[in-house]
Scaffold this motif. Structure first.
Motif, mmCIF file in Angstrom:
data_model
loop_
_atom_site.group_PDB
_atom_site.id
_atom_site.type_symbol
_atom_site.label_atom_id
_atom_site.label_comp_id
_atom_site.label_asym_id
_atom_site.label_seq_id
_atom_site.Cartn_x
_atom_site.Cartn_y
_atom_site.Cartn_z
ATOM 1 N N LEU A 121 0.822 -1.207 0.000
ATOM 2 C CA LEU A 121 0.000 0.000 0.000
ATOM 3 C C LEU A 121 0.859 1.261 0.000
ATOM 4 O O LEU A 121 0.529 2.250 -0.653
ATOM 5 N N CYS A 122 1.949 1.242 0.753
ATOM 6 C CA CYS A 122 2.867 2.387 0.792
ATOM 7 C C CYS A 122 3.856 2.350 -0.372
ATOM 8 O O CYS A 122 4.523 3.352 -0.653
ATOM 9 N N GLU A 123 3.996 1.180 -1.002
ATOM 10 C CA GLU A 123 4.889 0.965 -2.131
ATOM 11 C C GLU A 123 6.345 1.241 -1.767
ATOM 12 O O GLU A 123 7.098 1.842 -2.528
ATOM 13 N N CYS A 124 6.722 0.814 -0.579
ATOM 14 C CA CYS A 124 8.112 0.954 -0.141
ATOM 15 C C CYS A 124 8.351 0.039 1.051
ATOM 16 O O CYS A 124 7.405 -0.515 1.620
ATOM 17 N N CYS A 125 9.613 -0.130 1.411
ATOM 18 C CA CYS A 125 9.965 -0.906 2.602
ATOM 19 C C CYS A 125 9.888 0.004 3.823
ATOM 20 O O CYS A 125 10.278 1.178 3.769
ATOM 21 N N ILE A 126 9.395 -0.561 4.928
ATOM 22 C CA ILE A 126 9.188 0.196 6.164
ATOM 23 C C ILE A 126 10.108 -0.325 7.254
ATOM 24 O O ILE A 126 10.198 -1.540 7.479
ATOM 25 N N LEU A 127 10.794 0.586 7.932
ATOM 26 C CA LEU A 127 11.688 0.210 9.033
ATOM 27 C C LEU A 127 10.882 -0.382 10.186
ATOM 28 O O LEU A 127 9.940 0.238 10.677
ATOM 29 N N LYS A 128 11.244 -1.595 10.612
ATOM 30 C CA LYS A 128 10.548 -2.301 11.685
ATOM 31 C C LYS A 128 9.032 -2.171 11.510
ATOM 32 O O LYS A 128 8.312 -1.693 12.379
ATOM 33 N N ARG A 129 8.558 -2.631 10.364
ATOM 34 C CA ARG A 129 7.134 -2.495 10.049
ATOM 35 C C ARG A 129 6.278 -3.310 11.007
ATOM 36 O O ARG A 129 6.486 -4.505 11.186
ATOM 37 N N ASP A 130 5.318 -2.644 11.631
ATOM 38 C CA ASP A 130 4.385 -3.319 12.529
ATOM 39 C C ASP A 130 3.128 -3.730 11.752
ATOM 40 O O ASP A 130 2.783 -4.897 11.703
ATOM 41 N N HIS A 131 2.461 -2.762 11.128
ATOM 42 C CA HIS A 131 1.295 -3.035 10.293
ATOM 43 C C HIS A 131 0.902 -1.761 9.561
ATOM 44 O O HIS A 131 1.411 -0.681 9.865
ATOM 45 N N HIS A 132 0.001 -1.897 8.613
ATOM 46 C CA HIS A 132 -0.534 -0.727 7.903
ATOM 47 C C HIS A 132 -1.869 -0.353 8.541
ATOM 48 O O HIS A 132 -2.772 -1.175 8.641
ATOM 49 N N CYS A 133 -1.988 0.893 8.968
ATOM 50 C CA CYS A 133 -3.199 1.351 9.661
ATOM 51 C C CYS A 133 -3.990 2.297 8.760
ATOM 52 O O CYS A 133 -3.473 3.348 8.349
ATOM 53 N N ILE A 134 -5.231 1.927 8.458
ATOM 54 C CA ILE A 134 -6.055 2.779 7.595
ATOM 55 C C ILE A 134 -6.543 4.023 8.326
ATOM 56 O O ILE A 134 -6.876 5.032 7.694
ATOM 57 N N PHE A 135 -6.579 3.976 9.672
ATOM 58 C CA PHE A 135 -7.067 5.125 10.430
ATOM 59 C C PHE A 135 -6.023 6.234 10.565
ATOM 60 O O PHE A 135 -6.361 7.372 10.866
ATOM 61 N N THR A 136 -4.753 5.892 10.367
ATOM 62 C CA THR A 136 -3.702 6.911 10.346
ATOM 63 C C THR A 136 -3.142 7.066 8.937
ATOM 64 O O THR A 136 -2.188 7.798 8.725
ATOM 65 N N ALA A 137 -3.732 6.340 7.978
ATOM 66 C CA ALA A 137 -3.401 6.453 6.551
ATOM 67 C C ALA A 137 -1.930 6.183 6.261
ATOM 68 O O ALA A 137 -1.292 6.904 5.481
ATOM 69 N N GLY A 138 -1.380 5.163 6.882
ATOM 70 C CA GLY A 138 0.010 4.818 6.606
ATOM 71 C C GLY A 138 0.493 3.666 7.459
ATOM 72 O O GLY A 138 -0.241 3.105 8.275
ATOM 73 N N CYS A 139 1.749 3.327 7.240
ATOM 74 C CA CYS A 139 2.349 2.203 7.970
ATOM 75 C C CYS A 139 2.849 2.641 9.347
ATOM 76 O O CYS A 139 3.348 3.757 9.525
ATOM 77 N N ILE A 140 2.717 1.732 10.292
ATOM 78 C CA ILE A 140 3.279 1.934 11.633
ATOM 79 C C ILE A 140 4.622 1.222 11.671
ATOM 80 O O ILE A 140 4.706 0.019 11.412
ATOM 81 N N GLY A 141 5.655 1.984 11.961
ATOM 82 C CA GLY A 141 7.003 1.428 11.965
ATOM 83 C C GLY A 141 7.887 2.089 13.004
ATOM 84 O O GLY A 141 7.402 2.686 13.976
ATOM 85 N N HIS A 142 9.175 2.023 12.771
ATOM 86 C CA HIS A 142 10.167 2.468 13.761
ATOM 87 C C HIS A 142 9.960 3.910 14.218
ATOM 88 O O HIS A 142 10.008 4.192 15.427
ATOM 89 N N ASN A 143 9.699 4.815 13.298
ATOM 90 C CA ASN A 143 9.664 6.245 13.648
ATOM 91 C C ASN A 143 8.336 6.747 14.200
ATOM 92 O O ASN A 143 8.294 7.827 14.801
ATOM 93 N N ASN A 144 7.250 6.008 13.981
ATOM 94 C CA ASN A 144 5.958 6.503 14.465
ATOM 95 C C ASN A 144 5.217 5.514 15.364
ATOM 96 O O ASN A 144 4.049 5.720 15.678
ATOM 97 N N HIS A 145 5.920 4.458 15.800
ATOM 98 C CA HIS A 145 5.259 3.460 16.646
ATOM 99 C C HIS A 145 4.819 4.067 17.970
ATOM 100 O O HIS A 145 3.751 3.738 18.499
#
Length: 268
Positions: A121-145
């Motif tokens: 969905l993001c069309e890229c690799c995510i650092l320490k990807r947790d999951h993609h959240c539709i309510f925050t419109a993006g992936c949850i990963g290292h920098n925004n967990h």
């Protein structure tokens, strides 16, 4: 609920771009509308009937604090990217001694750090990807967990308070009136909506507490490879200020590293 989640996953896999264009705005608007609706109903309808003037003012302060953290962390989640491309150029390629820990992403066509993986969905690799959240419109990963954790925490807290106060009002009015009228019908509807929102959020929060406790991710919930102890795990996700970040999403709390180097449990 499981059928709905499976259906969304299936559709997202087949039509990722269309899914993002449709589901992201719908989910964000739905989440914001629900939060604002519950806030207004609580403060203008429920609280005045249950609390004295002094307690009502204190409740207003608490409600504003909770709403600030829900909306603030939601926005911070969206704005903070955890994509590998967000790294400085010299950190987007592995050092010689780290090369064996990185892996090649066929979709990005470049090397990715350990614990990162591709999001269609993001069309890229995510650092320490947790999951993609539709309510925050993006992936949850290292920098925004950190922001996502407090977003779920305050949403669970806010809906929990709404649930308790609405239930008390519903019981009190029913006992006083001994009949079901339009007002009690609306209160019952509000209670049902709040109950659904609270259960869904508490389930997500329980997963996130487990993730923070073991320093793993939503899709690797039983993995203990990177579990360094609760204090270290918390600092890795929350940053240097740890749990003090619960006060505000604007608190500066630098993370201990950039998300490319991960200490394993057995090397502690």
């Amino acid at each position: 609920m499981c059928i709905l989640v499976d259906t969304l996953h299936h559709y997202a896999g087949r039509n990722p771009r269309k899914f993002v264009k449709i589901c992201h705005p719908v989910a964000v608007i739905l989440g914001l509308a629900t939060a604002v609706l519950l806030f207004l109903v609580q403060m203008l309808h429920v609280a005045p009937q249950l609390l004295s003037d002094v307690l009502c003012k204190l409740y207003w302060m608490l409600a504003i604090f909770i709403m600030y953290n829900i909306l603030g962390n939601m926005l911070a989640c969206y704005r903070a990217t955890s994509s590998v491309a967000s790294l400085p150029e010299d950190r987007q390629v592995p050092a010689t001694e780290e090369k064996h820990l990185w892996h090649y992403c066929d979709l990005c066509q470049k090397m990715s750090p350990p614990r990162s993986w591709h999001c269609k969905l993001c069309e890229c690799c995510i650092l320490k990807r947790d999951h993609h959240c539709i309510f925050t419109a993006g992936c949850i990963g290292h920098n925004n967990h950190r922001y996502f954790f407090w977003f779920t925490f305050y949403t669970a807290l806010g809906t929990g308070l709404c649930l308790v106060s609405t239930f008390i009002l519903l019981v009190r009015n029913h006992l006083a009136l001994q009949l079901i009228n339009f007002s009690t019908f609306l209160d019952t509807l509000l209670f049902t909506i709040t109950l659904f929102a609270w259960v869904a959020t508490v389930v997500m929060l329980s997963f996130q507490i487990h993730v923070v406790y073991l320093n793993n991710s939503y899709y690797q919930i039983l993995d203990r490879t990177y579990d360094l102890g609760i204090r270290s795990n918390c600092r890795i996700i929350m940053g240097q200020r740890g749990l003090w970040t619960f006060l505000s999403p604007t608190i500066k709390s630098p993370l201990p590293h950039d998300g490319t180097q991960w200490k394993r449990r057995h090397s502690e």
